[in-house]
Design an enzyme around this catalytic site. Structure first.
Site, short mmCIF file in Angstrom:
data_model
loop_
_atom_site.label_atom_id
_atom_site.label_comp_id
_atom_site.label_asym_id
_atom_site.label_seq_id
_atom_site.Cartn_x
_atom_site.Cartn_y
_atom_site.Cartn_z
N GLY A 12 -6.04 5.57 -3.67
CA GLY A 12 -4.63 5.63 -3.30
C GLY A 12 -3.72 5.23 -4.45
N ASP A 13 -2.43 5.48 -4.28
CA ASP A 13 -1.40 5.13 -5.26
C ASP A 13 -1.61 5.80 -6.62
OD1 ASP A 13 -0.21 3.50 -3.35
OD2 ASP A 13 -1.48 1.80 -3.90
N LYS B 159 0.65 10.54 -6.00
CA LYS B 159 0.73 11.78 -5.21
C LYS B 159 2.17 12.18 -4.90
CE LYS B 159 -1.67 9.68 -2.10
NZ LYS B 159 -2.00 8.46 -2.85
N GLY C 83 2.84 4.83 0.74
CA GLY C 83 4.10 4.57 0.04
C GLY C 83 4.13 5.49 -1.16
N HIS C 84 4.96 6.51 -1.11
CA HIS C 84 5.01 7.52 -2.17
C HIS C 84 6.33 7.39 -2.91
CE1 HIS C 84 1.81 10.20 0.01
NE2 HIS C 84 1.41 8.97 -0.21
N GLN D 160 -3.06 8.16 0.97
CA GLN D 160 -4.24 7.37 0.62
C GLN D 160 -5.08 8.13 -0.44
OE1 GLN D 160 -3.62 7.59 4.39
NE2 GLN D 160 -2.18 6.04 3.71
N LEU E 87 -0.66 8.03 -18.02
CA LEU E 87 -1.34 7.91 -19.31
C LEU E 87 -0.58 6.96 -20.23
CD1 LEU E 87 -3.79 9.02 -20.92
CD2 LEU E 87 -2.22 10.68 -21.95
#
Ligand code: GDP
Ligand code: IMO
Ligand code: MG
Length: 425
Positions: A12-13, A16, A40-41, A223, A331
């Site tokens: 997740g996180d 997305k 949480g996006h 997720q 990155l």
């Protein structure tokens, strides 16, 4: 692109939300297919930062129809305040469509999530305490209450009273809590019904028609693969299927509709909550990932556990999702390290694993087998073409491609929309 799934390839996180936001520019529909407000996006547009938990990330574009499909569990209070938040910040959420088959998160689900975690003590999962697990439990026990039940007060009350009779015994006798009364809940949910009614639609039909008409549909996963109830690090998982197959089930389309599956992975890896994590770092390198990557949960504010990129897990994600390509995020967070480590295997009890171990026990006691790659000290946040990246950063991305066996088509170097290196296009 006609039908593409954006799926988290880690715990997740991964980013997305920002990836969906980027792709949504060319989409007609953006569909959430599972999970709930445990997600949480984050989307960054100029100086503005939006954190979305239920409304699909495509809502930011006026041409996109955001869809909450039947596989999602909906806390109506949270959905309505998110809609209000968007409206107050100048984003028009009125195109949102919601499935009548989606299940509702009820007050006893939130309560149970809280007390069950407390009772588990050191064995707790570290859930987001939003009632997700208990809501999906009721769905599969066939005692859930769905969005469509909101629109007939008699049916709603009957179902609620039947389920409360059982929940109240559990709350009072097992968990020493006060019982809940149906009247207050009926009143509260009746108010939600009035606001939700205009949004409700047969979303499976809607997506079917869109696909038939050749429209572009994006499925936005929540997720991540390793939190999947079937394919993740059980029991330290969420109670739904974030993997790509979940997009078909959770939105009511067949798998053949989907032509691309984009796996989103950070250039390192993080996890919130409990559970095994082979490449987790407990030193200043991990602290630096947290600081530079701002690794604090969008939903609960918890500090995320961080570690080096795990290619065993990423290859596994390729397999269980049939990933067609990768989007590597953050990155820029790895700039400034002399050496960057990547796990290409695990060692445990004299054995080396290059595939995700069948026995989860191995994940707890293994030592990652690392390959060390040279780092870079340049600021890469302004890179827009692959050639703008320093050779060490390019080599890192190519190393990932070689080991996972699919192309890295995008690399992001900052949270803003423009901070993306798109390759091969
Ligand atoms: P999601 O749940 O997968 O949508 O991811 P989250 O939004 O919970 O967490 C990702 C975080 O990283 C958010 O705060 C994003 O704004 C941020 N982010 C996304 N991509 C990048 C990137 O390339 N660089 C940096 N520095 N931050 C990013
Ligand atoms: P997004 O969509 C990271 C984790 C929780 C916990 C476990 C179970 O933002 O990537 P739950 O409340 O779902 O029963 O908690 O799953 N978890 C997430 N971790 N990102 C998420 O969503 C998560 N949603 C749930 O921390 O370990
Ligand atoms: Mg998140």
């Amino acid at each position: 692109m006609t039908a593409t799934v954006v799926v988290g390839a880690q715990w997740g996180d991964e980013g997305k939300g920002r990836v969906t936001d980027l792709f949504a520019r060319r989409a007609d529909y953006v569909v959430r297919y599972q999970g709930g407000n445990n997600a949480g996006h984050t989307i960054v547009v100029g100086d503005e930062r939006f954190a979305l938990s239920l409304v699909p990330s495509g809502v930011m574009y006026p041409g996109v129809v955001p869809v909450i499909a039947s596989g999602v569990v909906i806390d109506p209070q949270v959905l309505l305040s998110e809609i209000e938040m968007l409206r107050s910040r100048g984003v028009d959420p009125s195109r949102l469509r919601v499935s009548g088959n989606a299940h509702l998160i009820m007050p006893y689900h939130r309560k149970l999530d809280m007390v069950m975690e407390r009772y588990l003590g050191k064995n707790r999962i570290g859930t987001t305490k939003r009632g997700i697990g208990p809501a999906y439990t009721d769905k599969y026990a066939r005692t859930g209450i769905r969005v469509q039940d909101l629109f007939d007060t008699d049916i709603f009350r009957d179902k609620l009273e039947a389920v409360l009779a059982e929940k109240n015994k559990i709350l009072t006798r097992v968990y020493n809590q006060l019982p809940m009364r149906s009247e207050g809940i009926v009143e509260e949910y009746r108010r939600f019904a009035d606001s939700l009614l205009p949004l409700v639609e047969d979303t499976s039909q809607l997506i079917w028609e869109a696909v038939q008409a050749g429209r572009t549909v994006l499925f936005e996963g929540a997720q991540g693969t390793l939190l999947d109830i079937d394919h993740g690090t059980y029991p330290f998982v969420t109670s739904s299927n974030p993997t790509a197959g979940g997009a078909a089930i959770g939105s009511g389309v067949g798998p053949k509709v989907i032509d691309r599956v984009v796996g989103v992975a950070k250039a390192y890896i993080s996890r919130v909550g409990s559970g095994p994590f082979p490449t987790e770092l407990f030193d200043q390198v991990g602290d630096r990932m947290v600081d530079v990557g701002r690794e604090f949960g969008t939903v609960t504010g918890r500090r995320r556990r961080c570690g080096w990129l795990d290619l065993v897990a990423l290859r596994y994600a390729r397999r269980v999702n049939s990933l067609t390509e990768l989007f590597i995020t953050k990155l820029d967070v790895l700039s400034g390290f002399d050496t960057i480590r990547v796990a290409t295997g695990y060692n445990s009890s004299g054995e080396t694993y290059t595939e995700f171990p069948r026995q989860q026990r191995v994940l707890y006691n293994c030592l990652p087998v690392y390959t060390d790659l040279p780092g870079w000290h340049d600021d890469i946040t302004g890179a827009r073409k692959f050639g703008d990246l320093p050779p060490q950063a390019r080599r890192y991305i190519e190393f990932i491609e070689d080991h996972v066996g699919i192309p890295v088509n995008w690399v992001s170097v900052g949270p803003e929309r423009a901070q993306v290196v798109a390759r091969y296009r």
